[in-house]
Write a protein that holds these residues in place. Sequence first.
Motif, PDB file in Angstrom:
ATOM      1  N   ARG A  17       0.444  -1.056  -0.131  1.00 14.46           N
ATOM      2  CA  ARG A  17       0.028   0.486  -0.080  1.00 14.46           C
ATOM      3  C   ARG A  17       0.811   0.914  -0.439  1.00 14.46           C
ATOM      4  O   ARG A  17       1.811   1.557   0.965  1.00 14.46           O
ATOM      5  CB  ARG A  17      -1.111  -0.271   1.274  1.00 14.46           C
ATOM      6  N   VAL A  18       0.293   2.443  -0.392  1.00 15.93           N
ATOM      7  CA  VAL A  18       1.262   3.371  -0.935  1.00 15.93           C
ATOM      8  C   VAL A  18       0.751   4.568   1.072  1.00 15.93           C
ATOM      9  O   VAL A  18      -0.343   4.478   0.779  1.00 15.93           O
ATOM     10  CB  VAL A  18       0.186   4.255  -2.087  1.00 15.93           C
ATOM     11  N   SER A  19       1.593   5.037   0.998  1.00 13.81           N
ATOM     12  CA  SER A  19       0.946   5.635   2.034  1.00 13.81           C
ATOM     13  C   SER A  19       2.151   6.818   2.045  1.00 13.81           C
ATOM     14  O   SER A  19       2.936   6.662   2.147  1.00 13.81           O
ATOM     15  CB  SER A  19       1.129   5.646   3.741  1.00 13.81           C
ATOM     16  N   THR A  20       1.832   8.181   3.269  1.00 10.09           N
ATOM     17  CA  THR A  20       2.253   9.220   3.287  1.00 10.09           C
ATOM     18  C   THR A  20       3.474   8.910   4.575  1.00 10.09           C
ATOM     19  O   THR A  20       2.963   9.226   5.268  1.00 10.09           O
ATOM     20  CB  THR A  20       1.603  10.622   2.971  1.00 10.09           C
ATOM     21  N   VAL A  21       4.673   9.081   4.286  1.00  9.65           N
ATOM     22  CA  VAL A  21       5.409   8.966   5.510  1.00  9.65           C
ATOM     23  C   VAL A  21       6.752  10.611   5.179  1.00  9.65           C
ATOM     24  O   VAL A  21       7.214  10.934   4.222  1.00  9.65           O
ATOM     25  CB  VAL A  21       6.366   7.661   4.766  1.00  9.65           C
ATOM     26  N   PRO A  89       5.237   9.829  -0.625  1.00  4.15           N
ATOM     27  CA  PRO A  89       4.351   8.953  -0.925  1.00  4.15           C
ATOM     28  C   PRO A  89       5.440   7.455  -0.824  1.00  4.15           C
ATOM     29  O   PRO A  89       6.766   7.528  -1.742  1.00  4.15           O
ATOM     30  CB  PRO A  89       3.538   9.049  -1.860  1.00  4.15           C
ATOM     31  N   CYS A  90       5.108   6.761  -0.060  1.00  7.09           N
ATOM     32  CA  CYS A  90       6.227   5.204  -0.037  1.00  7.09           C
ATOM     33  C   CYS A  90       5.165   4.421  -0.116  1.00  7.09           C
ATOM     34  O   CYS A  90       4.261   3.578   0.198  1.00  7.09           O
ATOM     35  CB  CYS A  90       6.418   4.865   0.575  1.00  7.09           C
ATOM     36  N   ARG A  91       5.975   2.916  -0.663  1.00 10.12           N
ATOM     37  CA  ARG A  91       5.448   1.750  -0.884  1.00 10.12           C
ATOM     38  C   ARG A  91       6.366   1.418   0.168  1.00 10.12           C
ATOM     39  O   ARG A  91       7.592   0.805   0.122  1.00 10.12           O
ATOM     40  CB  ARG A  91       5.330   1.276  -3.069  1.00 10.12           C
ATOM     41  N   ARG A  92       5.258   1.040   1.054  1.00  5.68           N
ATOM     42  CA  ARG A  92       6.500  -0.185   2.337  1.00  5.68           C
ATOM     43  C   ARG A  92       6.256  -1.297   1.957  1.00  5.68           C
ATOM     44  O   ARG A  92       4.993  -2.058   2.626  1.00  5.68           O
ATOM     45  CB  ARG A  92       5.810   0.250   3.816  1.00  5.68           C
TER      46      ARG A  92
END
Length: 487
Positions: A17-21, A89-92
Motif C-alpha cells: 500500500r502507498v502511504s505518506t511518510v 508517498p511510499c510503498r512500504r
Amino acid sequence: MSEPKKRAPKTKFGHVRVSTVSLLKICPSPENKELYGPVDPDDPQIVELAESIKRVGLQEPLVVTSDGYIVSGHRRSVAAWRAGLRAVPCRRLKVSREAHPNFVGLLRECNQQRVKTRAEQLREEVVSTNPEAAHQSLVEYREESSRVCAETIELREAKTRCAISDAKKPFLDAVIAIIKRLEDFWPLSDRQIHYQLLNDPPLIHAGKQDSRYQNDVRSYKALSDLLTRARHERKIPYHVIADATRPVTLWNVCRDTAGYLADQLHSLFRGYARDLLQSQPNHIEIVAEKLTLANIIRPIGSHYCMPITIARGFCSTTPKHAIASRYRKSGKQRLVILVISDFDPDGDEIAHSFARSLRDDFRIGKIDAVKVALTQEQVEECQLPPSMMKAKRDSSNYSRFVERYGSDTIYELEALEPETLQGLLREAILSVLDVDAFNAELDAEKQDALHLDTLRKRVLHILRDSGIGDPETQNADNVLILPVSNL
C-alpha cells in the motif's frame, strides 16, 4: 455502475500500500552508496528533478522497508528535500533491511529502470554472481578496483590545526557578519574582508586589549589564518572565499545521453541575449586591473552587455589585440575604454598606458580612456584607509606619481565598498552611453523573448507528441514505474 477499486501492486511480500511518510523517518540504505555511489544534491539532474517535483509533485512513490530504509528512490528522496517536501508517498515492503537474506540483490532488482554507468553495471554483476555474500563481495570488488598501481607519495605524520579558541570568537563573529552582509558579492577575497574589518576593528584576541585589528601585515596574516581554520571547522562555507589566482579547469561532461537531452530541452531557446550595444555610436569596453574585482563588476557589465577584460596589472598584448579586433569588427566611430585600477604609481599609469598602446601599437586613432576608479578625489571623498603596502620606489612610475599627488601613500580598490564601486562603474557607463538607444534595444529584447517563448512551447509540444517528452512537465526519475512486482 461504479468502477472497481484498483488494488496495490502485489509482490512476494503481499500487496504494497502507498502511504505518506515523513522524510525524517526514512533513511538511505548504506549499501546503495556502495552499489551506485552517493547522491549529490547539486547534481544538475537532481536539481531538475526537484524542479519537476515542485511543478507536478512526486509522481512515483519511494519503496522502503518496514524499518524505514529506502530500497528504491534515493535520488527522489534527495530531490524531494530540495523541493521543500517534508513527507512523501511510499510503498512500504513487509520486510526489514536487517532480516532480508540478500538486501543488496533487492536493491539491484528495485533499480532496474535506472540508467547506469559502466562501473555501476559491473558492481551489479558482482552482486548477481555471489548472492550469498553479496555485500561483502561488493565491498571487496570496490576495494580491488580502486587500487592504484602507480608509485604513490608516502604521507608523513598527521598535522592537526589548532581549533579556534573562545578568545577568537569576537574576531570570528566580526568576520561572519561581514560575509553575511556581502552575500551578493560571494565569493570574497581575504583582502576584501580585511578592508571591511577596518571600518569597525575587532580584537584579534579577546584577552589582549592591544590586539585591535589594524591595517598591517600582522593583522592580515591573523585574518588569513582565521579564515582557513573557520572553513575547516565548517564555521564558514568553503565556497564563500575564493582564490582567483589559482584557477581550476573542469570539463562539461554528462553521465549519459538522457541527462544531456534533458538539459538541452530545459535550456532550449533560453540562452538568447540581444546585443544591447549594437545601436551605440561608440564601442565601449571595461578594463579592470584585478581579478578579485570580477564578481563585483561582472553584474554591471552583464546588464549593459559590455565586454570586461581583467588585465592583471599591465595587460599583455593578446587581450589588447582582442579589444582592437572587436572594435574594428563593430564598425563604431570611437573606442571607449573604462579603466578600473588601484590608486598607486602603477595603477595610475595603467589607464594611460593601456589606451596609448591601443593607439600606437594597434593604430586606433579614435580612442578615449576614462579612469572609473580609483582616483584621488574618490579616496578623499570615501575616506579610504591606505594599503598595507608602500609604493614601490623602484617602479618607473614612482616619481611621476609622487610629483603629481605629493605623496607615495597608495590605496587599493578593495577598500571601496562593493556597492560604491558598482555605482562608480554604472555612473561612468551612463556618461558615455546613448541611453535612449540602449533603452530601445531593451524594449526590442523583451519582444524577442516573447517570440522565443512562443516558439519554444511549439517545439516542445512537437517533441512531446513524438514521444521524447516535455521537460517542463515531467522528469524521467519522477515518472518511471518501479518493478516492485519482481521483488
